[in-house]
Motif scaffolding. Sequence first.
Motif, PDB file in Angstrom:
ATOM      1  N   VAL A   1       0.798  -1.221   0.000  1.00  0.00           N
ATOM      2  CA  VAL A   1       0.000   0.000   0.000  1.00  0.00           C
ATOM      3  C   VAL A   1       0.836   1.279   0.000  1.00  0.00           C
ATOM      4  N   ARG A   2       1.970   1.269   0.646  1.00  0.00           N
ATOM      5  CA  ARG A   2       2.755   2.499   0.795  1.00  0.00           C
ATOM      6  C   ARG A   2       3.106   3.178  -0.540  1.00  0.00           C
ATOM      7  N   PRO A   3       3.524   2.439  -1.577  1.00  0.00           N
ATOM      8  CA  PRO A   3       3.772   3.123  -2.857  1.00  0.00           C
ATOM      9  C   PRO A   3       2.495   3.736  -3.443  1.00  0.00           C
ATOM     10  N   TRP A   4       1.366   3.097  -3.235  1.00  0.00           N
ATOM     11  CA  TRP A   4       0.093   3.646  -3.715  1.00  0.00           C
ATOM     12  C   TRP A   4      -0.222   4.942  -2.978  1.00  0.00           C
ATOM     13  N   VAL A   5       0.020   4.945  -1.659  1.00  0.00           N
ATOM     14  CA  VAL A   5      -0.230   6.146  -0.852  1.00  0.00           C
ATOM     15  C   VAL A   5       0.653   7.293  -1.338  1.00  0.00           C
ATOM     16  N   GLU A   6       1.919   6.997  -1.555  1.00  0.00           N
ATOM     17  CA  GLU A   6       2.851   8.031  -2.023  1.00  0.00           C
ATOM     18  C   GLU A   6       2.404   8.592  -3.376  1.00  0.00           C
ATOM     19  N   ARG A   7       2.020   7.704  -4.300  1.00  0.00           N
ATOM     20  CA  ARG A   7       1.583   8.155  -5.620  1.00  0.00           C
ATOM     21  C   ARG A   7       0.282   8.953  -5.518  1.00  0.00           C
TER      22      ARG A   7
ATOM     23  N   ALA B   1      -3.184   5.402   9.956  1.00  0.00           N
ATOM     24  CA  ALA B   1      -2.552   6.090   8.827  1.00  0.00           C
ATOM     25  C   ALA B   1      -2.300   5.065   7.729  1.00  0.00           C
ATOM     26  N   ALA B   2      -2.639   5.429   6.510  1.00  0.00           N
ATOM     27  CA  ALA B   2      -2.548   4.500   5.388  1.00  0.00           C
ATOM     28  C   ALA B   2      -1.118   4.112   5.047  1.00  0.00           C
ATOM     29  N   ASP B   3      -0.151   4.868   5.554  1.00  0.00           N
ATOM     30  CA  ASP B   3       1.239   4.508   5.266  1.00  0.00           C
ATOM     31  C   ASP B   3       1.840   3.604   6.342  1.00  0.00           C
TER      32      ASP B   3
END
Length: 135
Positions: free
Chosen positions: A23-29, A80-82
Motif C-alpha cells: 500500500v505504501r507506494p500507492w499512498v505516495e503516488r 494512517a494509510a502509510d
Amino acid sequence: MRYFSVNEASRLIPLLNQTFEKVRPWVERAQQLGEELASLRSQGTRDAHTEVLREQHDGLIERIRAELRQLQDMGIEVKAADGLVDFRAQLGGRTVYLCWRYGESAIAHWHELETGFAGRQRIEDPEVFAPTYLS
C-alpha cells in the motif's frame, strides 16, 4: 468490539508488513497526484489531462481503502494509510490501544485511547494486558 493480547497482535505483524509494503507506494503516488491536482485546480486548469489524473488518484484511493478494509475487518484500527495501526486491548480493566508503526519488528508500545501516537508508552510486561479468547 474486538480486543487483542500483545501476543495475538504480534502474530499479525507479518500480515501488516505485507499489506503496507503493497500500500505504501500507492499512498505516495496518490499524495503526488493530489498535490498535482491541487496545483492545477489553483491555476483554474480543467482539461482531459486533469480528468485522467483525477481518475488515477481516485482509483488509487479505492485500491488503498480496499486493501486496508481487510485489516479493519479483523478488528485492527488503521490510523494512517502509510502504516500506523492500533489494536484495542484491556489493561487493568480499561480499554487501551496496542500501537504498531510500519518498520517496527514487534508490538512494543501502547497508549490510552485519547492520547494517540504522541502518548505511546513502552510495554514493559506483555502479560499485564488481558488475554483474549483467541490468545
